[in-house]
Enzyme design. Sequence first.
Site, PDB file in Angstrom:
ATOM      1  N   GLU A 123      -2.019 -69.568 -31.419  1.00  0.00           N
ATOM      2  CA  GLU A 123      -0.753 -69.363 -30.862  1.00  0.00           C
ATOM      3  C   GLU A 123       0.260 -70.481 -30.896  1.00  0.00           C
ATOM      4  OE1 GLU A 123      -1.304 -65.863 -27.463  1.00  0.00           O
ATOM      5  OE2 GLU A 123      -2.450 -67.402 -27.580  1.00  0.00           O
ATOM      6  N   GLU A 127      -8.870 -62.781 -28.420  1.00  0.00           N
ATOM      7  CA  GLU A 127      -8.958 -62.697 -26.751  1.00  0.00           C
ATOM      8  C   GLU A 127      -9.388 -61.310 -26.096  1.00  0.00           C
ATOM      9  OE1 GLU A 127      -5.710 -65.772 -27.500  1.00  0.00           O
ATOM     10  OE2 GLU A 127      -6.553 -63.913 -28.388  1.00  0.00           O
TER      11      GLU A 127
END
Length: 258
Positions: A112, A132
Amino acid sequence: MTTTATSEVLVEADSGILTITINRPKQRNAMTLAAATVIAEALTRLDDDPKLSVAVLTGSSGTFCAGMDLKRFQLGERPVVEGRGFGGLVEAPPAKPLIAAVEGWALGGGFEMVLACDLVVAGAGARFGLPEVKRGLAARAGGIFRAPRALPRAVALEMLLTGEPITAQHAQTHGLVNRVVEDGTAVDAAHTLAMAISANAPLAVRASKALALDARTWTDAEAFERQSTYTDPVFASADATEGAAAFTERRAPRWQGR
């Protein structure tokens, strides 16, 4: 050359380029609040210092960043800086260009952070992933919405829903990565790219980045109507006059940033 260091992040300025190195090799450069705070401070320095044109973000010892330090997470720590977000970056990237130099793994929050950068140089063995969902979490540091912007929708959704990574070559094929280079040379290649940027007029570079990013959701008509706010100061600048003079006189321009 100036260098500042903490146990978790190294920051070095040289020839107008700020190099920020995440330095937690035993933890695969997993992000902590302390590291995020230093990164946020470095990015503020980047934008505030007229001697700096561009930054390179990388990780030490062959890994970019494995994401959030889950051991710290279990203890209640979040590597989030107010106003800047995860890693001191994702919610407020700098106004000046930021290049990610990726070796090895860029996972979760680490990926990210890559998505929050403007350009990406990757070693051939680099891997990008959003795992995740494998940890009962979600990629809420920008991955859920930035990955589908940077990659084809189906590719991004596969990453988000399976948690499986993609290779540097795959990422380059879909336009996420600018250059794939030999392993161990990503920082050098990123510095070469940074030098090409820093050779240009700083006002023009900054305005070009801002308009390119802000106009993503505008129609062409809206972009033509609104762009003058960004571009008029560039055309009226001393650097614009200098650029024309340098071209006419066949010499290197001497930018003033005004």
